[in-house]
Design a protein around this motif. Sequence first.
Motif, PDB file in Angstrom:
ATOM      1  N   TRP A 183       0.836  -1.204   0.000  1.00  0.00           N
ATOM      2  CA  TRP A 183       0.000   0.000   0.000  1.00  0.00           C
ATOM      3  C   TRP A 183       0.870   1.253   0.000  1.00  0.00           C
ATOM      4  CZ3 TRP A 183      -4.581   2.029  -0.909  1.00  0.00           C
ATOM      5  CH2 TRP A 183      -4.868   3.298  -0.391  1.00  0.00           C
ATOM      6  N   ASN A 184       1.872   1.304   0.877  1.00  0.00           N
ATOM      7  CA  ASN A 184       2.739   2.478   0.932  1.00  0.00           C
ATOM      8  C   ASN A 184       3.577   2.625  -0.326  1.00  0.00           C
ATOM      9  OD1 ASN A 184       1.828   3.472   3.327  1.00  0.00           O
ATOM     10  ND2 ASN A 184       3.552   2.779   4.564  1.00  0.00           N
ATOM     11  N   GLU A 185       3.995   1.503  -0.898  1.00  0.00           N
ATOM     12  CA  GLU A 185       4.725   1.567  -2.166  1.00  0.00           C
ATOM     13  C   GLU A 185       3.851   2.175  -3.253  1.00  0.00           C
ATOM     14  OE1 GLU A 185       5.962  -2.368  -3.082  1.00  0.00           O
ATOM     15  OE2 GLU A 185       7.475  -2.448  -1.499  1.00  0.00           O
ATOM     16  N   LEU A 186       2.580   1.849  -3.207  1.00  0.00           N
ATOM     17  CA  LEU A 186       1.628   2.299  -4.225  1.00  0.00           C
ATOM     18  C   LEU A 186       1.241   3.762  -4.057  1.00  0.00           C
ATOM     19  CD1 LEU A 186       0.059   0.768  -6.529  1.00  0.00           C
ATOM     20  CD2 LEU A 186      -1.826   0.575  -4.905  1.00  0.00           C
ATOM     21  N   THR A 187       1.066   4.194  -2.803  1.00  0.00           N
ATOM     22  CA  THR A 187       0.480   5.512  -2.541  1.00  0.00           C
ATOM     23  C   THR A 187       1.415   6.522  -1.880  1.00  0.00           C
ATOM     24  OG1 THR A 187      -0.291   4.986  -0.308  1.00  0.00           O
ATOM     25  CG2 THR A 187      -1.721   4.348  -2.158  1.00  0.00           C
ATOM     26  N   LEU A 200      -2.377  -6.007   0.079  1.00  0.00           N
ATOM     27  CA  LEU A 200      -1.542  -4.802   0.089  1.00  0.00           C
ATOM     28  C   LEU A 200      -0.576  -4.758   1.273  1.00  0.00           C
ATOM     29  CD1 LEU A 200      -4.195  -2.220  -1.149  1.00  0.00           C
ATOM     30  CD2 LEU A 200      -2.242  -3.139  -2.408  1.00  0.00           C
ATOM     31  N   LEU A 201      -0.492  -5.852   2.018  1.00  0.00           N
ATOM     32  CA  LEU A 201       0.535  -5.972   3.052  1.00  0.00           C
ATOM     33  C   LEU A 201       1.906  -6.094   2.398  1.00  0.00           C
ATOM     34  CD1 LEU A 201      -1.237  -8.717   5.212  1.00  0.00           C
ATOM     35  CD2 LEU A 201      -0.953  -6.307   5.879  1.00  0.00           C
ATOM     36  N   ALA A 202       2.949  -5.916   3.190  1.00  0.00           N
ATOM     37  CA  ALA A 202       4.289  -6.206   2.668  1.00  0.00           C
ATOM     38  C   ALA A 202       4.356  -7.689   2.333  1.00  0.00           C
ATOM     39  CB  ALA A 202       5.347  -5.837   3.704  1.00  0.00           C
ATOM     40  N   ASP A 238      -7.033 -11.215  -8.599  1.00  0.00           N
ATOM     41  CA  ASP A 238      -6.453 -11.127  -9.937  1.00  0.00           C
ATOM     42  C   ASP A 238      -6.238  -9.667 -10.320  1.00  0.00           C
ATOM     43  OD1 ASP A 238      -8.976 -10.106 -10.674  1.00  0.00           O
ATOM     44  OD2 ASP A 238      -9.660 -12.032 -11.463  1.00  0.00           O
ATOM     45  N   ALA A 239      -5.627  -9.479 -11.473  1.00  0.00           N
ATOM     46  CA  ALA A 239      -5.280  -8.129 -11.927  1.00  0.00           C
ATOM     47  C   ALA A 239      -6.504  -7.243 -12.124  1.00  0.00           C
ATOM     48  CB  ALA A 239      -4.474  -8.211 -13.221  1.00  0.00           C
ATOM     49  N   GLY A 240      -7.645  -7.843 -12.383  1.00  0.00           N
ATOM     50  CA  GLY A 240      -8.854  -7.063 -12.569  1.00  0.00           C
ATOM     51  C   GLY A 240      -9.433  -6.514 -11.277  1.00  0.00           C
ATOM     52  N   HIS A 241      -8.990  -7.043 -10.148  1.00  0.00           N
ATOM     53  CA  HIS A 241      -9.535  -6.636  -8.861  1.00  0.00           C
ATOM     54  C   HIS A 241      -8.483  -6.097  -7.898  1.00  0.00           C
ATOM     55  CE1 HIS A 241     -12.619  -9.382 -10.467  1.00  0.00           C
ATOM     56  NE2 HIS A 241     -13.460  -8.643  -9.784  1.00  0.00           N
ATOM     57  N   LEU A 242      -7.255  -5.978  -8.371  1.00  0.00           N
ATOM     58  CA  LEU A 242      -6.158  -5.511  -7.519  1.00  0.00           C
ATOM     59  C   LEU A 242      -5.333  -4.444  -8.226  1.00  0.00           C
ATOM     60  CD1 LEU A 242      -4.710  -8.845  -6.060  1.00  0.00           C
ATOM     61  CD2 LEU A 242      -5.833  -7.025  -4.759  1.00  0.00           C
ATOM     62  N   PRO A 243      -4.821  -3.468  -7.467  1.00  0.00           N
ATOM     63  CA  PRO A 243      -3.934  -2.458  -8.072  1.00  0.00           C
ATOM     64  C   PRO A 243      -2.475  -2.914  -8.111  1.00  0.00           C
ATOM     65  CG  PRO A 243      -4.354  -1.893  -5.792  1.00  0.00           C
ATOM     66  CD  PRO A 243      -5.170  -3.140  -6.076  1.00  0.00           C
ATOM     67  N   VAL A 244      -2.211  -4.131  -7.642  1.00  0.00           N
ATOM     68  CA  VAL A 244      -0.858  -4.688  -7.625  1.00  0.00           C
ATOM     69  C   VAL A 244      -0.904  -6.119  -8.155  1.00  0.00           C
ATOM     70  CG1 VAL A 244      -0.053  -3.272  -5.684  1.00  0.00           C
ATOM     71  CG2 VAL A 244      -1.151  -5.491  -5.234  1.00  0.00           C
ATOM     72  N   ARG A 245       0.254  -6.689  -8.404  1.00  0.00           N
ATOM     73  CA  ARG A 245       0.338  -8.068  -8.876  1.00  0.00           C
ATOM     74  C   ARG A 245      -0.093  -9.028  -7.769  1.00  0.00           C
ATOM     75  NH1 ARG A 245       4.403 -11.434  -7.752  1.00  0.00           N
ATOM     76  NH2 ARG A 245       5.584  -9.660  -6.937  1.00  0.00           N
ATOM     77  N   PRO A 246      -1.013  -9.959  -8.061  1.00  0.00           N
ATOM     78  CA  PRO A 246      -1.406 -10.934  -7.030  1.00  0.00           C
ATOM     79  C   PRO A 246      -0.205 -11.785  -6.618  1.00  0.00           C
ATOM     80  CG  PRO A 246      -2.909 -11.004  -8.919  1.00  0.00           C
ATOM     81  CD  PRO A 246      -1.740 -10.166  -9.321  1.00  0.00           C
ATOM     82  N   THR A 247      -0.073 -12.059  -5.314  1.00  0.00           N
ATOM     83  CA  THR A 247       1.064 -12.845  -4.837  1.00  0.00           C
ATOM     84  C   THR A 247       0.647 -14.078  -4.049  1.00  0.00           C
ATOM     85  OG1 THR A 247       1.207 -11.487  -2.839  1.00  0.00           O
ATOM     86  CG2 THR A 247       2.581 -10.826  -4.721  1.00  0.00           C
ATOM     87  N   PHE A 248      -0.661 -14.293  -3.891  1.00  0.00           N
ATOM     88  CA  PHE A 248      -1.118 -15.501  -3.199  1.00  0.00           C
ATOM     89  C   PHE A 248      -2.505 -15.871  -3.685  1.00  0.00           C
ATOM     90  CE2 PHE A 248      -2.508 -11.992  -0.485  1.00  0.00           C
ATOM     91  CZ  PHE A 248      -3.828 -12.322  -0.193  1.00  0.00           C
TER      92      PHE A 248
END
Length: 198
Positions: free
Chosen positions: A4-8, A118-120, A148-158
């Motif tokens: 989240w902090n990386e994004l915003t 959006l956690l680390a 997935d990418a359609g529902h997240l502002p970052v790459r899914p990781t789990f």
Amino acid sequence: MSRWNELTGGTLGETYDSRFAALAAGGTDVHGEARFCAALVPPGSRVLDAGCGTGRVAIWLAEQGYDVVGVDLDASMLAVAEQRAPGLTWIEGDLADLDLDLAGSFDLVVAAGNVIPLLAEGTEPQTIRNLANALTPAGVLVAGFGLDAGHLPVRPTFTLDDYDAWCAAVGLRLDERFATWDGEPYRNGGYAVSVHRR
């Protein structure tokens, strides 16, 4: 650093709040998450809003008679929450390092708004452990997030399987899963609302 902090950059509190205010003014229901939680535990219950942002969920629940505490890493978000509801308890902190001295005292913990993705990266299992530790013996953990990418502002990781495994490792079992906060059935889509209990 959280995703989240990386994004915003941790500076979007006013902007984020204005967006939801505009949606509400236009007739959009912005309290689905809070109503979902209210259907799980009665008024008077203790609720931890984990990743509370500007307090949208926590404030609505407090207005319905819930005893609510909000926690967020983003000081700009908490500044808005404190301005909107100065009488509530707002705590600045990282959910992965959560130490509220309130172990076992919440009837419900909610993580809405893509908090978990959006956690680390890599801190998810410890965060789930911390949230589980905050629950009473009959407590409920509710989390809604994109997959997935359609529902997240970052790459899914789990995956959901990963999330369920983290919950199972701390003694929580999947009780119900939905596709939306309105309770639509989950059919392997890109967004899930999960209810876990002890």
